[in-house]
Design a protein around this motif. Structure first.
Motif, PDB file in Angstrom:
ATOM      1  N   MET A   1       0.843  -1.194   0.000  1.00 13.10           N
ATOM      2  CA  MET A   1       0.000   0.000   0.000  1.00 13.10           C
ATOM      3  C   MET A   1       0.885   1.255   0.000  1.00 13.10           C
ATOM      4  N   THR A   2       0.511   2.242  -0.809  1.00 14.16           N
ATOM      5  CA  THR A   2       1.290   3.475  -0.810  1.00 14.16           C
ATOM      6  C   THR A   2       1.042   4.303   0.448  1.00 14.16           C
ATOM      7  N   ILE A   3      -0.104   4.090   1.092  1.00 15.40           N
ATOM      8  CA  ILE A   3      -0.348   4.697   2.409  1.00 15.40           C
ATOM      9  C   ILE A   3      -0.593   3.534   3.373  1.00 15.40           C
ATOM     10  N   PRO A   4       0.421   3.054   4.058  1.00 13.07           N
ATOM     11  CA  PRO A   4       0.257   1.872   4.919  1.00 13.07           C
ATOM     12  C   PRO A   4      -0.544   2.183   6.171  1.00 13.07           C
ATOM     13  N   ILE A   5      -1.170   1.168   6.728  1.00  9.54           N
ATOM     14  CA  ILE A   5      -1.955   1.333   7.951  1.00  9.54           C
ATOM     15  C   ILE A   5      -1.054   1.605   9.150  1.00  9.54           C
ATOM     16  N   ALA A   6       0.191   1.150   9.090  1.00  8.26           N
ATOM     17  CA  ALA A   6       1.170   1.417  10.154  1.00  8.26           C
ATOM     18  C   ALA A   6       2.542   1.612   9.519  1.00  8.26           C
ATOM     19  N   ASP A   7       3.396   2.388  10.174  1.00  5.92           N
ATOM     20  CA  ASP A   7       4.715   2.684   9.608  1.00  5.92           C
ATOM     21  C   ASP A   7       5.660   3.077  10.740  1.00  5.92           C
ATOM     22  N   PRO A   8       6.317   2.107  11.392  1.00  5.80           N
ATOM     23  CA  PRO A   8       7.221   2.422  12.507  1.00  5.80           C
ATOM     24  C   PRO A   8       8.297   3.414  12.084  1.00  5.80           C
ATOM     25  N   ASP A   9       8.517   4.416  12.919  1.00  6.02           N
ATOM     26  CA  ASP A   9       9.479   5.476  12.621  1.00  6.02           C
ATOM     27  C   ASP A   9      10.734   5.257  13.457  1.00  6.02           C
ATOM     28  N   ILE A  10      11.768   4.699  12.843  1.00  5.53           N
ATOM     29  CA  ILE A  10      13.032   4.431  13.525  1.00  5.53           C
ATOM     30  C   ILE A  10      14.073   5.419  13.017  1.00  5.53           C
ATOM     31  N   GLY A  11      14.623   6.228  13.915  1.00  4.97           N
ATOM     32  CA  GLY A  11      15.549   7.277  13.527  1.00  4.97           C
ATOM     33  C   GLY A  11      16.974   7.027  13.987  1.00  4.97           C
ATOM     34  N   GLU A  12      17.788   8.051  13.865  1.00  2.12           N
ATOM     35  CA  GLU A  12      19.206   7.925  14.186  1.00  2.12           C
ATOM     36  C   GLU A  12      19.430   7.672  15.669  1.00  2.12           C
ATOM     37  N   ALA A  13      18.610   8.287  16.524  1.00  2.00           N
ATOM     38  CA  ALA A  13      18.785   8.087  17.972  1.00  2.00           C
ATOM     39  C   ALA A  13      18.566   6.623  18.345  1.00  2.00           C
ATOM     40  N   GLU A  14      17.588   5.978  17.720  1.00  2.00           N
ATOM     41  CA  GLU A  14      17.340   4.560  17.976  1.00  2.00           C
ATOM     42  C   GLU A  14      18.533   3.725  17.517  1.00  2.00           C
ATOM     43  N   ARG A  15      19.049   4.037  16.334  1.00  2.00           N
ATOM     44  CA  ARG A  15      20.187   3.270  15.807  1.00  2.00           C
ATOM     45  C   ARG A  15      21.412   3.438  16.711  1.00  2.00           C
ATOM     46  N   GLU A  16      21.660   4.651  17.132  1.00  2.00           N
ATOM     47  CA  GLU A  16      22.823   4.904  17.995  1.00  2.00           C
ATOM     48  C   GLU A  16      22.677   4.174  19.326  1.00  2.00           C
ATOM     49  N   GLY A  17      21.468   4.162  19.867  1.00  2.00           N
ATOM     50  CA  GLY A  17      21.246   3.480  21.136  1.00  2.00           C
ATOM     51  C   GLY A  17      21.492   1.990  21.035  1.00  2.00           C
ATOM     52  N   VAL A  18      20.997   1.376  19.974  1.00  2.00           N
ATOM     53  CA  VAL A  18      21.185  -0.059  19.781  1.00  2.00           C
ATOM     54  C   VAL A  18      22.662  -0.380  19.546  1.00  2.00           C
ATOM     55  N   VAL A  19      23.338   0.400  18.717  1.00  2.00           N
ATOM     56  CA  VAL A  19      24.764   0.164  18.459  1.00  2.00           C
ATOM     57  C   VAL A  19      25.568   0.288  19.743  1.00  2.00           C
ATOM     58  N   SER A  20      25.213   1.253  20.588  1.00  2.00           N
ATOM     59  CA  SER A  20      25.923   1.428  21.853  1.00  2.00           C
ATOM     60  C   SER A  20      25.797   0.186  22.736  1.00  2.00           C
ATOM     61  N   VAL A  21      24.596  -0.394  22.771  1.00  2.00           N
ATOM     62  CA  VAL A  21      24.395  -1.618  23.548  1.00  2.00           C
ATOM     63  C   VAL A  21      25.193  -2.767  22.943  1.00  2.00           C
ATOM     64  N   LEU A  22      25.145  -2.913  21.638  1.00  2.00           N
ATOM     65  CA  LEU A  22      25.883  -3.992  20.985  1.00  2.00           C
ATOM     66  C   LEU A  22      27.381  -3.879  21.259  1.00  2.00           C
ATOM     67  N   GLU A  23      27.899  -2.673  21.213  1.00  2.00           N
ATOM     68  CA  GLU A  23      29.323  -2.472  21.448  1.00  2.00           C
ATOM     69  C   GLU A  23      29.703  -2.696  22.907  1.00  2.00           C
ATOM     70  N   SER A  24      28.743  -2.503  23.809  1.00  2.00           N
ATOM     71  CA  SER A  24      29.023  -2.693  25.235  1.00  2.00           C
ATOM     72  C   SER A  24      29.181  -4.165  25.592  1.00  2.00           C
ATOM     73  N   GLY A  25      28.539  -5.035  24.830  1.00  2.00           N
ATOM     74  CA  GLY A  25      28.563  -6.460  25.137  1.00  2.00           C
ATOM     75  C   GLY A  25      27.478  -6.895  26.098  1.00  2.00           C
ATOM     76  N   TYR A  26      26.775  -5.943  26.717  1.00  2.00           N
ATOM     77  CA  TYR A  26      25.713  -6.266  27.675  1.00  2.00           C
ATOM     78  C   TYR A  26      24.367  -6.180  26.958  1.00  2.00           C
ATOM     79  N   ILE A  27      24.041  -7.232  26.219  1.00  2.00           N
ATOM     80  CA  ILE A  27      22.878  -7.159  25.338  1.00  2.00           C
ATOM     81  C   ILE A  27      21.607  -7.738  25.957  1.00  2.00           C
ATOM     82  N   ALA A  28      21.720  -8.522  27.016  1.00  2.00           N
ATOM     83  CA  ALA A  28      20.532  -9.043  27.698  1.00  2.00           C
ATOM     84  C   ALA A  28      20.000  -7.980  28.669  1.00  2.00           C
ATOM     85  N   SER A  29      19.098  -8.361  29.539  1.00  2.00           N
ATOM     86  CA  SER A  29      18.508  -7.405  30.473  1.00  2.00           C
ATOM     87  C   SER A  29      19.562  -6.831  31.403  1.00  2.00           C
TER      88      SER A  29
END
Length: 363
Positions: A1-29
């Motif tokens: 659909m050209t106008i989807p019913i949902a469209d998650p908005d993932i930005g740079e802050a989300e990417r940076e946060g996830v990369v920071s966790v991955l680089e820390s090695g503490y990926i579980a809770s």
């Protein structure tokens, strides 16, 4: 659909946060989850919050913490099945009351009738359906009068309020979902909010293999592993920062849709005084839904029916029954339209034009 019913908005802050966790090695809770819990509790105005693997886990853990086994919980049949499943998974029995036909939320009068008839009710679980808060003033009064717990199923209502108070702080305990279609997302994830330290302790124990927290192998009850990860929490923290902006965009899109559809052959959403709608979904009512869906799909406009079947009519609920005429009618007439933050003004014009020119009967 050209106008989807949902469209998650993932930005740079989300990417940076996830990369920071991955680089820390503490990926579980861990510490990122704790920070997310604290920030979400602050957002909802509660003293406590517990992150979970998903929204269903939040609901299930709350029912376990409240020990509903052998008791009944009054809820709506017009919701996603997880609302009722959580009760059954904890050994309780869902009892279905009808909805308010204007708001699609659980009807307090129908709940009151059940409370006066039954002595085995342990809790009321209203759902803030489509992002509109249920009538929490009445439900609080009923819960207090009948000495039962009040559980908010707030899976769809991040950012909604009643009399200026955020959902999540209106019952004894509340549950949120962070599924990708929700108003904010962690991919999969959930949250429990409460001011009650006993509920918090019970939820934490259940989602962590029944540990009481005294030591690593102090398993005092049978539980699950339903914890959230630091990776998901990193996404959640960034999304929570953006949630007020997301909510404003949804509300503005809803305002434009309502204005544009004033003369269209649909019934637009109602928001009672004192309640602020977060518009997880913008849901209209139409007497000829098939014709409307056909037009929307021809024009590549996303739409979906939430929900086409009442919970007690599902195969998994064979043997359950309830007299819920307003809910039954809703299953035949409701249709949700795109309202998420990435819907543009041009998109709204397309949606309005398509609906206004659909050959359906007025409601």
């Amino acid at each position: 659909m050209t106008i989807p019913i949902a469209d998650p908005d993932i930005g740079e802050a989300e990417r940076e946060g996830v990369v920071s966790v991955l680089e820390s090695g503490y990926i579980a809770s861990g510490d990122v989850v704790t920070a997310f819990e604290d920030e979400f509790a602050d957002y909802c105005g509660t003293e406590r919050a517990v992150a979970t693997a998903n929204g269903t886990a939040a609901l299930h853990a709350v029912c376990e913490a409240l020990d509903v086994e052998g008791d009944s919980v009054v809820t709506t049949p017009f919701s996603f099945v997880a609302t009722a499943n959580s009760i059954r998974l904890a050994g309780g029995e869902p009892v279905f009351a009808d909805i308010d036909p204007e708001t699609y939320n659980l009807d307090p009068d129908a709940v009151e009738a059940i409370l006066r008839e039954r002595e085995d009710v342990a809790a009321i679980m209203p759902v803030h359906l489509y992002g509109l808060p249920a009538d929490m003033r009445r439900f609080r009064e009923l819960a207090d009068e009948h000495d039962v717990a009040l559980i908010e199923d707030a899976a769809q209502a991040h950012g909604a309020t009643v009399d200026g108070r955020p959902v999540g702080s209106l019952g004894d305990v509340a549950c949120f979902s962070f599924y990708p279609t929700k108003n904010m997302t962690t991919g999969e994830g959930g949250m429990v909010t409460t001011d009650d330290p006993e509920i918090e302790a019970g939820v934490r124990q259940f989602i962590n293999h029944g540990r009481d927290g005294s030591e690593a192998y102090a398993h005092v009850s049978v539980g699950h592993n339903l914890r959230l990860t630091n990776i998901a929490a990193a996404l959640g923290r960034a999304q929570l920062d953006r949630l007020p902006t997301f909510t404003e965009a949804r509300q503005e899109n809803a305002r434009r849709l309502t204005e544009g559809l004033a003369d269209a052959p649909v019934e637009t959403p109602t928001t009672p005084d004192g309640r602020e709608h977060a518009y997880h979904q913008y849901t209209v009512r139409c007497s000829d839904r098939n014709a409307l869906r056909s037009t929307l799909e021809e024009r590549e406009i996303g739409n979906k029916v939430y929900y086409p079947t009442l919970i007690h009519d599902l195969e998994a609920y064979e043997g359950y029954s309830a007299e819920t005429p307003a809910a039954s009618r809703a299953t035949e007439e409701v249709l949700s339209l795109p309202v998420h933050p990435n819907v543009s003004t041009d998109d709204i014009d397309r949606i309005v034009e398509a609906i206004s020119n659909t050959p359906t009967n007025h409601v």
